[in-house]
Design a protein around this motif. Sequence first.
Motif: not given
Length: 223
Positions: A115-144
Motif C-alpha cells: 500500500v505505502a509504496v504503490r499509493v506514493g507512486e500513483l499519487s505522484d503520477a496523478v498530481g496529489l500531494g501529501d496534504d491532499l492525501l490526508g483529506r476526505r472527499p468532501h474536503e477536495v474538489s471534483d477534479g482532485q
Amino acid sequence: MLELEAITAGYERGKPVFRDARLVVAAGESVGLLGPSGCGKSTLAKVAALLHRPDAGTVTLDGARVQGWRHRAPRTQRTAIGVVFQQPRLSADPRLRLRDLIGEPLRANGRRGEVAVRVGELSDAVGLGDDLLGRRPHEVSDGQLQRACLARALVLRPRWLVCDEMTAMLDASTTAALVAVVEDYRSAEGAGLLVVGHDRVLLERWCDRTVRWEDVAGTRTAV
C-alpha cells in the motif's frame, strides 16, 4: 482480448436498454465508444467491467469466458479491470481519506504490504500531494477526487481499463492531465483501454479508433 458478443442488458427483467451489442478491444489498444447521453453506453461499460450481468450474450476476457459478475467473478478476472466513473463522489467512500481510498483495492486483496509504496507512486503520477492525501472527499474538489479515483483504478496494475465519461465533469487542464496519466500507464503496461464518452473530438484525439454506438448495438430500446 476483451470481447463482448451479442450483449443484451438492462435493469428490469424483460426491459433491456439495448440488444445484440458487440465490441472488441485488443490488448494494448485504446477504443473510444461514442454515443449520446442515455443511449446505453454506460451500461455496456459496466458489463465490460464485470459490474453488471447482461441478460444475454458473452464476455470473454483474455481468452476465458466470464462466468461471474461483481464479487462472484473470479479474482483473476475481477482484478484485471480498473474502472473510472463519471461522478467521483458516487464512487468514493466519503469516510476514507484519499490515501486510504487509493489503497483500498490492495487491502481488499490481501496486499497490505504494497500500500505505502504503490499509493506514493500513483499519487505522484496523478498530481496529489501529501496534504491532499490526508483529506476526505468532501474536503477536495471534483477534479482532485477524480485524480484519486483514477489512482485507485490503477493500483492493482490492471490489464484493462474502462473510463466511463471520466473527464465529463472536469476542466480542460485536469482532463489533459488525467488523459496523460492513462496514456503513460497504457504505454508502460500494455493495457487495453475502453473510453466511453459523447465528446467526439476528445475520443478521436485520445483513442486508436472510435466506434459509434449505432455501430455497436444492433437494436436499442427505450431507456
